[in-house]
Design a protein around this motif. Structure first.
Motif, PDB file in Angstrom:
ATOM      1  N   GLY A 365       0.784  -1.098  -0.024  1.00 42.94           N
ATOM      2  CA  GLY A 365      -0.138  -0.017   0.088  1.00 42.94           C
ATOM      3  C   GLY A 365       0.808   1.431   0.015  1.00 42.94           C
ATOM      4  N   ILE A 366       0.519   2.115  -1.019  1.00 41.10           N
ATOM      5  CA  ILE A 366       1.256   3.339  -1.210  1.00 41.10           C
ATOM      6  C   ILE A 366       0.341   4.306  -0.653  1.00 41.10           C
ATOM      7  N   THR A 367       0.436   5.132   0.647  1.00 35.69           N
ATOM      8  CA  THR A 367      -0.443   5.969   1.179  1.00 35.69           C
ATOM      9  C   THR A 367      -0.452   7.262   0.612  1.00 35.69           C
ATOM     10  N   ALA A 368      -1.682   7.964   0.469  1.00 35.75           N
ATOM     11  CA  ALA A 368      -1.923   9.305  -0.191  1.00 35.75           C
ATOM     12  C   ALA A 368      -2.809  10.153   0.905  1.00 35.75           C
ATOM     13  N   ASP A 369      -2.537  11.564   0.820  1.00 41.30           N
ATOM     14  CA  ASP A 369      -3.230  12.358   1.508  1.00 41.30           C
ATOM     15  C   ASP A 369      -4.704  12.360   1.380  1.00 41.30           C
ATOM     16  N   ASP A 370      -5.010  12.162   0.142  1.00 42.76           N
ATOM     17  CA  ASP A 370      -6.620  12.212  -0.314  1.00 42.76           C
ATOM     18  C   ASP A 370      -6.612  11.487  -1.556  1.00 42.76           C
ATOM     19  N   ARG A 371      -8.144  11.464  -2.073  1.00 44.93           N
ATOM     20  CA  ARG A 371      -8.438  10.675  -3.206  1.00 44.93           C
ATOM     21  C   ARG A 371      -7.583  11.232  -4.508  1.00 44.93           C
ATOM     22  N   GLU A 372      -7.710  12.549  -4.402  1.00 46.76           N
ATOM     23  CA  GLU A 372      -6.769  13.292  -5.468  1.00 46.76           C
ATOM     24  C   GLU A 372      -5.587  12.744  -5.743  1.00 46.76           C
ATOM     25  N   GLU A 373      -5.032  12.519  -4.584  1.00 41.24           N
ATOM     26  CA  GLU A 373      -3.481  12.231  -4.645  1.00 41.24           C
ATOM     27  C   GLU A 373      -3.247  10.645  -4.969  1.00 41.24           C
ATOM     28  N   ALA A 374      -4.119   9.647  -4.468  1.00 39.85           N
ATOM     29  CA  ALA A 374      -4.275   8.632  -4.780  1.00 39.85           C
ATOM     30  C   ALA A 374      -4.463   8.483  -6.464  1.00 39.85           C
ATOM     31  N   GLN A 375      -5.230   8.980  -6.861  1.00 32.11           N
ATOM     32  CA  GLN A 375      -5.437   9.242  -8.282  1.00 32.11           C
ATOM     33  C   GLN A 375      -4.220   9.455  -9.199  1.00 32.11           C
ATOM     34  N   GLN A 376      -3.793  10.518  -8.550  1.00 32.39           N
ATOM     35  CA  GLN A 376      -2.515  11.067  -9.227  1.00 32.39           C
ATOM     36  C   GLN A 376      -1.294   9.851  -9.114  1.00 32.39           C
ATOM     37  N   ILE A 377      -1.242   9.109  -8.178  1.00 36.36           N
ATOM     38  CA  ILE A 377      -0.414   8.070  -8.230  1.00 36.36           C
ATOM     39  C   ILE A 377      -0.777   7.162  -9.244  1.00 36.36           C
ATOM     40  N   VAL A 378      -1.937   6.742  -9.228  1.00 35.55           N
ATOM     41  CA  VAL A 378      -2.366   5.553 -10.309  1.00 35.55           C
ATOM     42  C   VAL A 378      -1.869   6.199 -11.510  1.00 35.55           C
ATOM     43  N   GLU A 379      -2.158   7.375 -11.891  1.00 33.99           N
ATOM     44  CA  GLU A 379      -1.894   8.057 -13.394  1.00 33.99           C
ATOM     45  C   GLU A 379      -0.289   7.966 -13.541  1.00 33.99           C
ATOM     46  N   GLN A 380       0.288   8.261 -12.367  1.00 36.69           N
ATOM     47  CA  GLN A 380       1.763   8.242 -12.583  1.00 36.69           C
ATOM     48  C   GLN A 380       2.109   6.623 -13.035  1.00 36.69           C
ATOM     49  N   ILE A 381       1.573   5.623 -12.213  1.00 36.33           N
ATOM     50  CA  ILE A 381       2.212   4.401 -12.577  1.00 36.33           C
ATOM     51  C   ILE A 381       1.693   4.032 -13.910  1.00 36.33           C
ATOM     52  N   ARG A 382       0.198   4.475 -14.366  1.00 37.52           N
ATOM     53  CA  ARG A 382      -0.094   3.954 -15.591  1.00 37.52           C
ATOM     54  C   ARG A 382       1.051   5.004 -16.713  1.00 37.52           C
ATOM     55  N   ARG A 383       1.325   5.932 -16.513  1.00 44.18           N
ATOM     56  CA  ARG A 383       2.245   6.484 -17.196  1.00 44.18           C
ATOM     57  C   ARG A 383       3.729   5.878 -17.411  1.00 44.18           C
ATOM     58  N   ASP A 384       4.160   5.508 -16.019  1.00 46.01           N
ATOM     59  CA  ASP A 384       5.358   4.733 -15.935  1.00 46.01           C
ATOM     60  C   ASP A 384       5.299   3.352 -16.909  1.00 46.01           C
ATOM     61  N   THR A 385       4.184   2.602 -16.515  1.00 46.13           N
ATOM     62  CA  THR A 385       4.116   1.159 -17.069  1.00 46.13           C
ATOM     63  C   THR A 385       3.828   1.307 -18.745  1.00 46.13           C
ATOM     64  N   ALA A 386       3.460   2.378 -19.183  1.00 47.62           N
ATOM     65  CA  ALA A 386       3.198   2.424 -20.509  1.00 47.62           C
ATOM     66  C   ALA A 386       4.818   2.704 -21.202  1.00 47.62           C
ATOM     67  N   ILE A 387       5.292   3.616 -20.494  1.00 49.33           N
ATOM     68  CA  ILE A 387       6.709   4.204 -20.816  1.00 49.33           C
ATOM     69  C   ILE A 387       7.777   2.949 -20.840  1.00 49.33           C
ATOM     70  N   GLY A 388       7.455   2.183 -19.624  1.00 51.20           N
ATOM     71  CA  GLY A 388       8.215   0.788 -19.637  1.00 51.20           C
ATOM     72  C   GLY A 388       8.097   0.060 -20.710  1.00 51.20           C
ATOM     73  N   GLN A 389       6.715  -0.240 -21.232  1.00 46.30           N
ATOM     74  CA  GLN A 389       6.472  -1.194 -22.287  1.00 46.30           C
ATOM     75  C   GLN A 389       6.902  -0.462 -23.541  1.00 46.30           C
ATOM     76  N   GLN A 390       6.963   0.584 -23.822  1.00 41.17           N
ATOM     77  CA  GLN A 390       7.517   1.307 -25.037  1.00 41.17           C
ATOM     78  C   GLN A 390       9.182   0.998 -24.972  1.00 41.17           C
ATOM     79  N   ASP A 391       9.735   1.244 -24.154  1.00 40.08           N
ATOM     80  CA  ASP A 391      11.083   1.188 -23.779  1.00 40.08           C
ATOM     81  C   ASP A 391      11.606  -0.253 -24.218  1.00 40.08           C
ATOM     82  N   ALA A 392      10.923  -1.261 -23.633  1.00 40.17           N
ATOM     83  CA  ALA A 392      10.931  -2.683 -23.932  1.00 40.17           C
ATOM     84  C   ALA A 392      11.128  -2.957 -25.269  1.00 40.17           C
ATOM     85  N   GLY A 393       9.942  -2.298 -25.967  1.00 40.78           N
ATOM     86  CA  GLY A 393       9.741  -2.735 -27.436  1.00 40.78           C
ATOM     87  C   GLY A 393      10.654  -2.198 -28.223  1.00 40.78           C
TER      88      GLY A 393
END
Ligand code: MG
Length: 398
Positions: A365-393
């Protein structure tokens, strides 16, 4: 011919509400708007839970769109029945699935879907509202309905009954068409001719969304405002001139505040909690003991309520069913009871995220101050994982 979509979506709290209970989903080819009701917390949970349900079922290939919406209804209804904090919650849901050269719509409530073709705006859905029914029965004119104080009272919503009737519409589309999905915070503020003008003036989806929201706010912004604009282009044409940043692969699930302006009848009556100590007891044999039991119970109830309030204010990002998820509460258990529940389960595989050192703590669990921040973490993960896949490709190595 198949068409591809260039999509933009946005949601805004408006000028009056304390939170945003609207949610949207824009993950091509599935798009949806949900407008929650039933108090601050209930509305937020209802709209995000409904969208999370259809998103997850779609990702797993479970059922047709209409079945996914019925399942979303069951999910919201069950949560509302089990959790007193969100009792009586519900949500609208207007979902669109792009399938080749067809759009399939599933709809409940007073959010809307419009088709924009040749510059003309055409309403595709029917409002499930009391005033619309009164218009159909000749008791009100359209103009009277638009300004009626009870115009937001729904005759149908998700999560209110175990089953719900879902309107289904299938429509052939072609390149050049645009689709607008929106909550009533947009259409309640802007008359349709104005929406048509804005969409005529702003061809680029993100600009159209931004302007629709801005003008709805300028007109009063009395409700949460959500809009998704889906521009359909020919799939065979190279979209290099298009703004690819506008194609969303980010499911943004927002949420919060009151659903209707000042209509207290939307707020379901809460059962009054009964005091444990107030009931008449047949003359206790040991009055002192009874007093102490009462005091102890009172302290336990207060501790429980305090814990509950505390948990409701905590957020973290963790793993649910192998996917990245947003949780409310804290990542812990007491006596086998989870002190948290999933609010949004995303489509991001958890292993994709934990392969990054940054997100190694995700299972804990990665804690967040509020829902907004939790959503931002998710968006960051989404971006990072997408970048990772691109890089691997792109790297082609290993
Ligand atoms: Mg609304």
């Amino acid at each position: 011919m198949t068409v591809r979509a260039v999509v933009a979506a946005g949601t805004d709290i408006g000028h009056v509400r304390e939170g945003n209970e609207d949610s949207f989903l824009a993950e091509e080819p599935l798009f949806a708007v949900a407008d929650g009701m039933g108090g601050h917390r209930g509305g937020e949970v209802a709209s995000s839970l409904a969208l999370e349900t259809i998103e997850r079922m779609f990702a797993r290939g479970e059922g047709e769109l209409v079945e996914q919406v019925r399942e979303a209804n069951r999910a919201v209804f069950e949560r509302s029945t089990l959790d007193r904090a969100v009792a009586g919650m519900g949500t609208t849901l207007t979902a669109a699935l792009l399938e080749g050269d067809h759009i399939r719509l599933a709809h409940v409530g007073d959010s809307r879907a419009y088709l924009v073709r040749d510059g003309r705006l055409r309403l595709l859905t029917e409002d499930h509202t009391l005033v619309h029914r009164m218009v159909l029965e000749g008791e009100l004119t359209e103009a009277e309905a638009e300004v009626h104080p009870h115009r937001s009272i729904l005759t149908r919503a998700l999560g209110v009954d175990p089953d719900v009737e879902v309107d289904e519409i299938t429509l052939e589309v072609r390149a050049g068409d645009r689709l607008l999905l929106c909550s009533d915070g947009l259409t309640g503020m802007l008359p349709e001719p104005r929406v048509e003008e804005i969409l005529g003036a702003e061809v680029e989806p993100q600009r159209a969304v931004d302007r629709l929201i801005r003008e709805a706010n300028d007109a009063g912004g009395v409700d949460n405002i959500t809009a998704i604009v889906i521009a359909l282009t020919d799939a065979d044409i190279d979209p290099s001139e298009g703004d690819t940043s506008a194609t969303t692969d980010t499911a943004a699930l927002g949420g919060r505040a009151e659903r209707t302006s000042g209509s207290a009848e939307q707020e379901p009556p809460r059962p009054t909690p009964r005091s444990l100590a107030s009931s008449r007891r047949p003359k206790p044999p040991w009055p002192k003991l009874a007093t102490w039991v009462g005091v102890t119970l009172g302290i336990l109830v207060l501790a429980f309520v305090g814990l509950r309030l505390y948990l409701d204010s905590q957020w973290f990002v963790g793993v649910s069913d192998g996917r990245v998820a947003v949780y409310r509460g804290i990542p812990a258990q007491v006596a086998g009871f989870d002190l948290n529940h999933v609010v949004v389960e995303t489509s991001i595989p958890a292993d994709a995220a934990t392969s990054f050192a940054l997100y190694r703590d995700l299972p804990d669990g990665i804690t967040a101050d509020d829902r907004e921040e939790a959503q931002q973490i998710v968006e960051q993960i989404r971006r990072d994982t997408a970048i990772g896949q691109q890089d691997a490709g792109a790297g082609g190595g290993a």
